[in-house]
Design a protein around this motif. Structure first.
Motif, PDB file in Angstrom:
ATOM      1  N   ALA A   1     -12.769   0.471   4.170  1.00 18.91           N
ATOM      2  CA  ALA A   1     -13.187  -0.005   2.852  1.00 18.91           C
ATOM      3  C   ALA A   1     -12.298  -1.104   2.294  1.00 18.91           C
ATOM      4  CB  ALA A   1     -13.229   1.172   1.872  1.00 18.91           C
ATOM      5  N   CYS A   2     -10.987  -0.953   2.431  1.00 20.02           N
ATOM      6  CA  CYS A   2     -10.091  -1.895   1.753  1.00 20.02           C
ATOM      7  C   CYS A   2      -8.858  -2.224   2.579  1.00 20.02           C
ATOM      8  CB  CYS A   2      -9.683  -1.353   0.387  1.00 20.02           C
ATOM      9  SG  CYS A   2      -8.927   0.300   0.421  1.00 20.02           S
ATOM     10  N   GLY A   3      -8.984  -2.202   3.908  1.00 25.18           N
ATOM     11  CA  GLY A   3      -7.840  -2.500   4.761  1.00 25.18           C
ATOM     12  C   GLY A   3      -7.268  -3.885   4.551  1.00 25.18           C
ATOM     13  N   GLY A   4      -8.138  -4.874   4.361  1.00 24.17           N
ATOM     14  CA  GLY A   4      -7.669  -6.236   4.113  1.00 24.17           C
ATOM     15  C   GLY A   4      -6.962  -6.360   2.782  1.00 24.17           C
ATOM     16  N   THR A   5      -7.508  -5.707   1.768  1.00 24.13           N
ATOM     17  CA  THR A   5      -6.891  -5.731   0.443  1.00 24.13           C
ATOM     18  C   THR A   5      -5.515  -5.078   0.470  1.00 24.13           C
ATOM     19  OG1 THR A   5      -9.043  -5.684  -0.665  1.00 24.13           O
ATOM     20  CG2 THR A   5      -7.131  -4.950  -1.943  1.00 24.13           C
ATOM     21  N   ILE A   6      -5.412  -3.923   1.138  1.00 22.42           N
ATOM     22  CA  ILE A   6      -4.122  -3.225   1.219  1.00 22.42           C
ATOM     23  C   ILE A   6      -3.073  -4.115   1.875  1.00 22.42           C
ATOM     24  CG2 ILE A   6      -2.892  -1.323   2.337  1.00 22.42           C
ATOM     25  CD1 ILE A   6      -5.463   0.346   1.985  1.00 22.42           C
ATOM     26  N   ALA A   7      -3.435  -4.716   3.022  1.00 23.81           N
ATOM     27  CA  ALA A   7      -2.477  -5.564   3.736  1.00 23.81           C
ATOM     28  C   ALA A   7      -2.062  -6.758   2.882  1.00 23.81           C
ATOM     29  CB  ALA A   7      -3.081  -6.041   5.054  1.00 23.81           C
ATOM     30  N   ARG A   8      -3.009  -7.350   2.178  1.00 24.19           N
ATOM     31  CA  ARG A   8      -2.684  -8.504   1.342  1.00 24.19           C
ATOM     32  C   ARG A   8      -1.792  -8.112   0.170  1.00 24.19           C
ATOM     33  NH1 ARG A   8      -6.529 -13.233  -1.377  1.00 24.19           N
ATOM     34  NH2 ARG A   8      -4.814 -14.118  -2.591  1.00 24.19           N
ATOM     35  N   LEU A   9      -2.085  -6.980  -0.453  1.00 25.86           N
ATOM     36  CA  LEU A   9      -1.257  -6.520  -1.567  1.00 25.86           C
ATOM     37  C   LEU A   9       0.167  -6.243  -1.102  1.00 25.86           C
ATOM     38  CD1 LEU A   9      -3.757  -4.105  -3.363  1.00 25.86           C
ATOM     39  CD2 LEU A   9      -2.847  -6.242  -4.288  1.00 25.86           C
ATOM     40  N   VAL A  10       0.293  -5.561   0.036  1.00 23.66           N
ATOM     41  CA  VAL A  10       1.626  -5.258   0.564  1.00 23.66           C
ATOM     42  C   VAL A  10       2.401  -6.539   0.842  1.00 23.66           C
ATOM     43  CG1 VAL A  10       2.857  -4.337   2.562  1.00 23.66           C
ATOM     44  CG2 VAL A  10       1.010  -3.008   1.522  1.00 23.66           C
ATOM     45  N   ASP A  11       1.752  -7.503   1.485  1.00 29.40           N
ATOM     46  CA  ASP A  11       2.434  -8.752   1.803  1.00 29.40           C
ATOM     47  C   ASP A  11       2.751  -9.568   0.560  1.00 29.40           C
ATOM     48  OD1 ASP A  11       2.235  -7.993   4.396  1.00 29.40           O
ATOM     49  OD2 ASP A  11       0.804  -9.510   5.018  1.00 29.40           O
ATOM     50  N   GLY A  12       2.006  -9.321  -0.514  1.00 29.39           N
ATOM     51  CA  GLY A  12       2.291  -9.998  -1.772  1.00 29.39           C
ATOM     52  C   GLY A  12       3.425  -9.358  -2.558  1.00 29.39           C
ATOM     53  N   GLY A  13       3.979  -8.262  -2.025  1.00 30.19           N
ATOM     54  CA  GLY A  13       5.110  -7.618  -2.685  1.00 30.19           C
ATOM     55  C   GLY A  13       4.759  -6.402  -3.502  1.00 30.19           C
ATOM     56  N   HIS A  14       3.483  -5.991  -3.483  1.00 31.82           N
ATOM     57  CA  HIS A  14       3.066  -4.831  -4.260  1.00 31.82           C
ATOM     58  C   HIS A  14       3.315  -3.529  -3.498  1.00 31.82           C
ATOM     59  CE1 HIS A  14       1.285  -7.564  -7.127  1.00 31.82           C
ATOM     60  NE2 HIS A  14       0.522  -8.092  -6.187  1.00 31.82           N
ATOM     61  N   PHE A  15       3.418  -2.435  -4.223  1.00 32.34           N
ATOM     62  CA  PHE A  15       3.639  -1.099  -3.663  1.00 32.34           C
ATOM     63  C   PHE A  15       2.293  -0.403  -3.532  1.00 32.34           C
ATOM     64  CE2 PHE A  15       4.186   3.439  -4.127  1.00 32.34           C
ATOM     65  CZ  PHE A  15       5.304   3.742  -3.363  1.00 32.34           C
ATOM     66  N   VAL A  16       1.983   0.104  -2.349  1.00 27.73           N
ATOM     67  CA  VAL A  16       0.693   0.766  -2.120  1.00 27.73           C
ATOM     68  C   VAL A  16       0.923   2.198  -1.647  1.00 27.73           C
ATOM     69  CG1 VAL A  16      -1.482   0.736  -0.853  1.00 27.73           C
ATOM     70  CG2 VAL A  16      -0.421  -1.426  -1.548  1.00 27.73           C
ATOM     71  N   HIS A  17       0.350   3.132  -2.387  1.00 25.22           N
ATOM     72  CA  HIS A  17       0.434   4.569  -2.050  1.00 25.22           C
ATOM     73  C   HIS A  17      -0.971   5.057  -1.712  1.00 25.22           C
ATOM     74  CE1 HIS A  17       2.136   8.706  -2.418  1.00 25.22           C
ATOM     75  NE2 HIS A  17       0.885   9.005  -2.739  1.00 25.22           N
ATOM     76  N   GLY A  18      -1.132   5.700  -0.556  1.00 23.39           N
ATOM     77  CA  GLY A  18      -2.433   6.160  -0.122  1.00 23.39           C
ATOM     78  C   GLY A  18      -2.584   7.669  -0.170  1.00 23.39           C
ATOM     79  N   ILE A  19      -3.817   8.110  -0.429  1.00 21.64           N
ATOM     80  CA  ILE A  19      -4.167   9.523  -0.369  1.00 21.64           C
ATOM     81  C   ILE A  19      -5.418   9.670   0.481  1.00 21.64           C
ATOM     82  CG2 ILE A  19      -4.984  11.551  -1.651  1.00 21.64           C
ATOM     83  CD1 ILE A  19      -3.393  10.625  -4.052  1.00 21.64           C
ATOM     84  N   VAL A  20      -5.378  10.562   1.462  1.00 14.76           N
ATOM     85  CA  VAL A  20      -6.544  10.920   2.270  1.00 14.76           C
ATOM     86  C   VAL A  20      -6.749  12.419   2.086  1.00 14.76           C
ATOM     87  CG1 VAL A  20      -7.535  11.004   4.585  1.00 14.76           C
ATOM     88  CG2 VAL A  20      -6.067   9.086   3.925  1.00 14.76           C
ATOM     89  N   MET A  21      -7.940  12.821   1.670  1.00  6.82           N
ATOM     90  CA  MET A  21      -8.158  14.207   1.277  1.00  6.82           C
ATOM     91  C   MET A  21      -8.355  15.173   2.436  1.00  6.82           C
ATOM     92  SD  MET A  21      -7.834  14.518  -1.940  1.00  6.82           S
ATOM     93  CE  MET A  21      -7.840  13.563  -3.469  1.00  6.82           C
ATOM     94  N   THR A  22      -8.815  14.702   3.597  1.00  6.37           N
ATOM     95  CA  THR A  22      -9.086  15.607   4.711  1.00  6.37           C
ATOM     96  C   THR A  22      -8.521  15.054   6.012  1.00  6.37           C
ATOM     97  OG1 THR A  22     -11.156  14.671   5.572  1.00  6.37           O
ATOM     98  CG2 THR A  22     -11.314  16.014   3.590  1.00  6.37           C
ATOM     99  N   HIS A  23      -8.467  15.926   7.016  1.00  4.41           N
ATOM    100  CA  HIS A  23      -8.098  15.507   8.374  1.00  4.41           C
ATOM    101  C   HIS A  23      -9.314  15.024   9.152  1.00  4.41           C
ATOM    102  CE1 HIS A  23      -4.038  17.862   8.736  1.00  4.41           C
ATOM    103  NE2 HIS A  23      -4.130  17.154   7.626  1.00  4.41           N
ATOM    104  N   GLY A  24     -10.492  15.076   8.550  1.00  3.77           N
ATOM    105  CA  GLY A  24     -11.699  14.654   9.251  1.00  3.77           C
ATOM    106  C   GLY A  24     -12.069  15.568  10.402  1.00  3.77           C
ATOM    107  N   THR A  25     -11.858  16.869  10.213  1.00  9.90           N
ATOM    108  CA  THR A  25     -12.042  17.837  11.298  1.00  9.90           C
ATOM    109  C   THR A  25     -13.458  17.844  11.858  1.00  9.90           C
ATOM    110  OG1 THR A  25     -10.367  19.238  10.258  1.00  9.90           O
ATOM    111  CG2 THR A  25     -11.765  20.262  11.921  1.00  9.90           C
ATOM    112  N   ASN A  26     -14.451  17.720  11.001  1.00  8.28           N
ATOM    113  CA  ASN A  26     -15.837  17.791  11.468  1.00  8.28           C
ATOM    114  C   ASN A  26     -16.281  16.523  12.183  1.00  8.28           C
ATOM    115  OD1 ASN A  26     -15.983  20.306  10.386  1.00  8.28           O
ATOM    116  ND2 ASN A  26     -17.433  19.810   8.755  1.00  8.28           N
ATOM    117  N   GLY A  27     -15.478  15.466  12.083  1.00  9.81           N
ATOM    118  CA  GLY A  27     -15.857  14.211  12.723  1.00  9.81           C
ATOM    119  C   GLY A  27     -15.080  13.909  13.983  1.00  9.81           C
ATOM    120  N   GLY A  28     -14.164  14.805  14.386  1.00 12.36           N
ATOM    121  CA  GLY A  28     -13.371  14.535  15.580  1.00 12.36           C
ATOM    122  C   GLY A  28     -12.209  15.501  15.699  1.00 12.36           C
ATOM    123  N   ASP A  29     -11.260  15.152  16.546  1.00 11.86           N
ATOM    124  CA  ASP A  29     -10.087  15.991  16.778  1.00 11.86           C
ATOM    125  C   ASP A  29      -9.158  15.952  15.563  1.00 11.86           C
ATOM    126  OD1 ASP A  29      -7.137  16.336  17.728  1.00 11.86           O
ATOM    127  OD2 ASP A  29      -8.327  17.168  19.373  1.00 11.86           O
TER     128      ASP A  29
END
Length: 310
Positions: free
Chosen positions: A111-139
């Motif tokens: 969804a926003c991989g390009g935005t995250i990379a650009r923000l980080v390179d611009g000097g901004h702090f990025v904190h991520g949250i992922v709610m699941t391990h995606g168990t039903n979609g793979g290992d």
């Protein structure tokens, strides 16, 4: 010959190529690498000189090898330093904090991989949250590690991967609200990015509602586009990722456990970014629906934010 071999290694071996190109976008890491490399080379040459002077040795094989390695390494380091200077974003004077919240291990990259990379390179702090391990979609364990690898590759400063029930996040709404509220208190983000309301995946809808509840007093919340966004997704804020679309693609490809999914292909990723770039009047872009966005308080500059669609 050695220089040609090194160049081929970097540009033909995917893992080396991916990480080297990303390093060129990270000025802090590049400085550490260059400093460490020069220190090692200095120590190697000092050892060679001591070996020659103290031992009264002629210019033997050890000294010659040290000289050749030093010259080769200096050429390579100078080449990468030049490339880094050409490619690095100019850091902002006032860095901001950004919180990105997704349901599954690959959601943020898609969804926003390009935005995250650009923000980080611009000097901004990025904190991520992922709610699941995606168990039903793979290992489960593989997807967990891929989430950590993707976040590290993009340069996120922190990422939390929780183990809430995959495909049933609507049953743990209170837990998700508590997770996001805690992150808002601790990170104090200037901007929150999360799933759009116009998304047909039930987990994405649940995360969107939880973020809105947790961020009920927050001024800047944007909904990003995912492969399951509906036709009602109608963005009015665009982030130019023309220099970052390849990094976004490479971050997505780190999720090899999901490589068989049609939306994971470079062609699909680049096609969507090209379409949104056309709307934003740039080459490639990522699109967002604003829940609300207070222009002067977020990390997106006014020229970057875009305007009404034409």
């Amino acid at each position: 010959m050695l220089l040609c071999a090194g160049a081929l290694l970097v540009f033909l071996w995917p893992n080396v190529s991916r990480r080297m190109r990303r390093l060129l976008k990270r000025s802090d890491r590049m400085r550490r690498i260059l400093s460490g490399s020069f220190a090692s080379l200095f120590a190697l040459n000092a050892l060679a000189v001591v070996w020659q002077v103290v031992g009264h040795h002629e210019l033997d094989g050890f000294t010659q090898a040290a000289s050749v390695v030093t010259v080769f390494a200096l050429v390579v380091l100078l080449m990468f330093a030049l490339l880094a200077r050409l490619h690095l974003e100019r850091p902002v004077d006032v860095p901001h904090k950004v919180l990105v919240v997704g349901a599954h291990p690959d959601d943020l990259e898609l969804a926003c991989g390009g935005t995250i990379a650009r923000l980080v390179d611009g000097g901004h702090f990025v904190h991520g949250i992922v709610m699941t391990h995606g168990t039903n979609g793979g290992d489960r364990e593989v997807r967990l590690q891929e989430a950590l690898d993707g976040a590290a590759f993009l340069g996120m400063h922190n990422v939390e991967v929780h183990d809430l029930p995959d495909t049933r996040l609507e049953t743990v709404n209170s837990e998700m609200i508590a997770i996001v509220e805690k992150a808002i208190r601790e990170v104090e983000p200037n901007l929150i990015l999360t799933h759009s309301a116009h998304d047909q995946h039930q987990d994405h809808q649940a995360v969107h509602l939880a973020v809105l509840r947790a961020g009920r007093h927050h001024s800047n919340i944007l909904g990003f586009e995912s492969p399951s966004s509906t036709r009602e997704f109608n963005p009015s804020i665009f982030i130019d990722i023309s220099e970052y679309v390849d990094i976004k693609i490479e971050a997505i490809q780190l999720h090899r456990n999901q490589s068989g999914k049609p939306y994971m292909t470079p062609e699909r990723t680049k096609g969507i970014a090209s379409f949104r770039g056309g709307q934003a009047k740039c080459v490639y872009a990522e699109a967002y629906e604003p829940v609300r966005y207070l222009i002067d308080s977020g990390p997106i500059e006014v020229p970057t934010a875009g305007g009404p669609q034409r």
